[in-house]
Write an enzyme that holds these catalytic residues in place. Structure first.
Site, short mmCIF file in Angstrom:
data_model
loop_
_atom_site.label_atom_id
_atom_site.label_comp_id
_atom_site.label_asym_id
_atom_site.label_seq_id
_atom_site.Cartn_x
_atom_site.Cartn_y
_atom_site.Cartn_z
N GLU A 1 12.25 2.40 -3.09
CA GLU A 1 11.90 3.74 -2.59
C GLU A 1 12.60 4.02 -1.27
O GLU A 1 12.97 5.16 -0.98
CB GLU A 1 10.37 3.86 -2.45
CG GLU A 1 9.71 3.99 -3.82
CD GLU A 1 8.29 3.45 -3.90
OE1 GLU A 1 7.68 3.19 -2.84
OE2 GLU A 1 7.80 3.29 -5.03
N GLY B 1 1.97 -2.43 -6.20
CA GLY B 1 1.73 -1.14 -5.57
C GLY B 1 0.40 -0.57 -5.99
O GLY B 1 -0.66 -0.92 -5.45
N GLY B 2 0.42 0.29 -7.00
CA GLY B 2 -0.77 1.01 -7.45
C GLY B 2 -2.02 0.16 -7.60
O GLY B 2 -3.10 0.52 -7.10
N TRP C 1 0.82 -1.22 0.00
CA TRP C 1 0.00 0.00 0.00
C TRP C 1 0.85 1.27 0.00
O TRP C 1 0.33 2.36 -0.20
CB TRP C 1 -0.94 0.02 1.21
CG TRP C 1 -2.07 -0.96 1.14
CD1 TRP C 1 -2.32 -1.87 0.14
CD2 TRP C 1 -3.13 -1.12 2.10
NE1 TRP C 1 -3.46 -2.59 0.43
CE2 TRP C 1 -3.97 -2.14 1.62
CE3 TRP C 1 -3.44 -0.50 3.32
CZ2 TRP C 1 -5.11 -2.55 2.32
CZ3 TRP C 1 -4.56 -0.91 4.02
CH2 TRP C 1 -5.39 -1.93 3.53
N SER D 1 4.54 -1.82 -11.93
CA SER D 1 3.40 -1.56 -12.81
C SER D 1 2.62 -2.82 -13.19
O SER D 1 2.14 -2.94 -14.31
CB SER D 1 3.85 -0.79 -14.06
OG SER D 1 4.37 0.48 -13.70
N GLY E 1 5.65 2.18 -10.55
CA GLY E 1 4.76 3.34 -10.54
C GLY E 1 4.82 4.17 -11.81
O GLY E 1 4.32 5.29 -11.85
N HIS F 1 13.10 -2.17 -0.35
CA HIS F 1 12.32 -1.57 -1.45
C HIS F 1 13.10 -0.40 -2.04
O HIS F 1 13.71 0.37 -1.31
CB HIS F 1 10.95 -1.12 -0.95
CG HIS F 1 10.03 -0.79 -2.08
ND1 HIS F 1 10.11 0.39 -2.78
CD2 HIS F 1 9.04 -1.50 -2.67
CE1 HIS F 1 9.20 0.39 -3.74
NE2 HIS F 1 8.54 -0.75 -3.70
P1 PGA Z 1 3.72 -0.37 -8.64
O1 PGA Z 1 4.67 -0.57 -7.36
O2 PGA Z 1 2.91 -1.62 -8.78
O3 PGA Z 1 2.87 0.82 -8.30
O4 PGA Z 1 4.62 -0.13 -9.81
C1 PGA Z 1 5.25 -1.81 -7.09
C2 PGA Z 1 6.11 -1.71 -5.86
O5 PGA Z 1 6.79 -0.70 -5.68
O6 PGA Z 1 6.13 -2.64 -5.01
#
Ligand code: PGA
Length: 256
Positions: A97, A235-236, A11, A214, A173, A95
């Protein structure tokens, strides 16, 4: 060797506590029927106790999005492994990020992996290359190096508690997902290949490796048709009930 596929919802920094409550209440009834797929929800720390409570009597699992390597102490803002015990079974570590925005190094990731394992938490260890490294043709070398660094001092027995998520940074993302062929090449030859070198073929065949970046219902099939890709870190698309349910459904149909 059959590996149970695993689809995890990351999330990230989304959903307030109220929104998390509503979301999980919508999601759970739709997700409980796909028993051949391990389903993991990774909410924010704030929502973790509620989500853990809500999922307690369901087959769905909970994951945290990060963890510190110390068990307690003067580390303002951080969450220690014992604080997650009883709440989360999994924890995302490494991760991109966190590596990028919070300057997490391979050494820190290695400490976190070992701390999580020492407290009975299962790491979802994320690795993946930048666009520049990808363009330079350095993906294999880089991802293999990330794995070797993160897994230093991890025994073969401990390794079997770990899930690897291959997530190319340029695909996270961005809507620019990797092709199934490329993802499979890295998952199979680089990730499983490196684990084979480190731990041998038998252990490597038991390790689940996800693709992430993605992922959505329109491309999930493309990934899941490869036997070496054991699920996805999402993610998204995990923030939309119908989409996430569909991802689990596709996984169940192809691999269940
Ligand atoms: P995303 O992110 O599906 O939004 O690309 C995946 C993730 O960072 O785990």
């Amino acid at each position: 060797m059959t590996r149970t596929p695993i689809v995890a919802a990351n999330w990230k920094m989304n959903l307030t506590l109220d929104e998390s409550r509503r979301f999980i209440n919508d999601l759970v009834p739709q997700l409980i029927r796909f028993d051949n797929v391990e389903r993991v929800i990774c909410p924010t720390f704030i929502a973790l106790p509620f989500v853990a409570d809500r999922l307690e009597d369901t087959p769905l699992k909970v994951g945290a999005q990060n963890v510190h390597w110390e068990t307690s102490g003067a580390f303002t803002s951080q969450i220690a492994p014992p604080m997650l015990q009883g709440l989360a079974e999994y924890v995302i570590i490494g991760h991109s990020e966190v590596r990028q925005y919070l300057n997490e190094t391979d050494e820190i990731i290695n400490r976190k992996v070992k701390a999580a394992l020492a407290h009975g938490l299962k790491p979802i260890l994320a690795v993946g290359e930048s666009d520049a490294l990808n363009q330079a043709g350095s993906t294999h070398e880089f991802v293999s190096g990330q794995l070797r660094a993160a897994l230093q001092g991890v025994s073969g027995e401990q390794m079997q508690q770990i899930v690897i998520a291959y997530e190319p940074i340029w695909a996270i993302g961005t809507g620019r997902n990797a092709t199934g062929e490329f993802a499979n090449e890295i998952v199979k030859n680089t990730v499983r290949g490196t684990i084979t070198e480190l731990y041998g073929e038998t252990i490597a065949q038991t390790i689940r490796i996800q693709y992430g970046g993605s992922v959505k219902s329109s491309n999930m099939e493309e990934y899941m048709q490869y036997p070496d890709i054991d699920g996805a870190l999402v993610g998204g698309a995990s923030l939309k009930v119908d989409e996430f349910v569909r991802l689990v459904e596709i996984t169940d149909q192809i691999k269940g």
